[in-house]
Design an enzyme around this catalytic site. Sequence first.
Site, PDB file in Angstrom:
ATOM      1  N   HIS A 158      -7.942  35.046  11.101  1.00  0.00           N
ATOM      2  CA  HIS A 158      -6.708  35.638  11.646  1.00  0.00           C
ATOM      3  C   HIS A 158      -5.963  36.406  10.569  1.00  0.00           C
ATOM      4  O   HIS A 158      -5.474  35.787   9.607  1.00  0.00           O
ATOM      5  CB  HIS A 158      -5.814  34.531  12.220  1.00  0.00           C
ATOM      6  CG  HIS A 158      -6.451  33.795  13.359  1.00  0.00           C
ATOM      7  ND1 HIS A 158      -7.371  32.788  13.175  1.00  0.00           N
ATOM      8  CD2 HIS A 158      -6.324  33.954  14.701  1.00  0.00           C
ATOM      9  CE1 HIS A 158      -7.769  32.341  14.361  1.00  0.00           C
ATOM     10  NE2 HIS A 158      -7.150  33.027  15.311  1.00  0.00           N
TER      11      HIS A 158
ATOM     12  N   ASP B  49      -8.349  38.159  14.200  1.00  0.00           N
ATOM     13  CA  ASP B  49      -7.601  38.152  15.459  1.00  0.00           C
ATOM     14  C   ASP B  49      -6.093  38.196  15.248  1.00  0.00           C
ATOM     15  O   ASP B  49      -5.586  37.814  14.183  1.00  0.00           O
ATOM     16  CB  ASP B  49      -7.905  36.857  16.239  1.00  0.00           C
ATOM     17  CG  ASP B  49      -9.309  36.847  16.811  1.00  0.00           C
ATOM     18  OD1 ASP B  49     -10.133  37.668  16.379  1.00  0.00           O
ATOM     19  OD2 ASP B  49      -9.575  35.997  17.682  1.00  0.00           O
TER      20      ASP B  49
END
Length: 274
Positions: A235, A89
């Site tokens: 992430h 992400d």
Amino acid sequence: MKRFFLLFSGVLTLAACSADKTAQADRKAAVSNPPQVLMKPNGAYQTPPYASAAARNPTLSLPSNFSPNAGVTFTNVANNGNFIALTFDDGPHPKNTPRLLDILRQRNVKATFYVIGKSVKLYPDIVRRIHAEGHELGNHTWNHPNLANLSDAKVRQELDSTREAIISAAGVRPRTMRPPYGSLKTTQRQMIHRAYGYPTILWDVDPLDWKRPGTSVVRSRILNGTKSGSIVLAHDLHSTTVDAMPSTIDALLAKGYRFVTVSQLLAMKDASRP
Ligand code: NI
């Protein structure tokens, strides 16, 4: 584009060997099904060479067309193989995302990237590379707000602008979304599913890598939490997360897990649960 020209010259070569029936059939198929070139020419990006002689994960040609009835929200997808989806992400990031792409490419591992629209606009070449290397792009909004606090009109603005940025960069539409912070009301999920066809993709493995606990902690949290069907949250915004990936992915491969995109995982739902 290189690949397209190779394919094109391949068709010409086949045309030259008209005595070969197989080649003729191939040529017919190529003419009736011309390759879809979705990407725009991109002189800025060169595909890096493989660092290792052989990919460590087998190539999987699995369908990615999931049913609109598959569901509105997913945290994992039970399946009969050891299939899992790695998701990253908050990118693209100008340094960490290309470094992660190299790591994935060396292992022939496919992942899903929930990108932020305003970063897509800043780094379209990286988004194009994500798609070109077989990964999936998902919608993670333009500004990364808490959507639960926003009106439907504002939510749609966030999703529309990001979708357009992804299409403009990579020539493909995102097919799923992930709400920032995992925060989205049930009614909003239903509205988004109706309006965009996006299922809301959450996760069942969260190493809390954004707190930068160190590579060995990120690795052990992912290894301890992952089971068949898991959707792993990480992430690519953080360099420490990318640092943890080579050993984490190698350990998951050693455990027999096979990596698919979120859409491929969703497409398994119908197959494994009739
Ligand atoms: Ni996020």
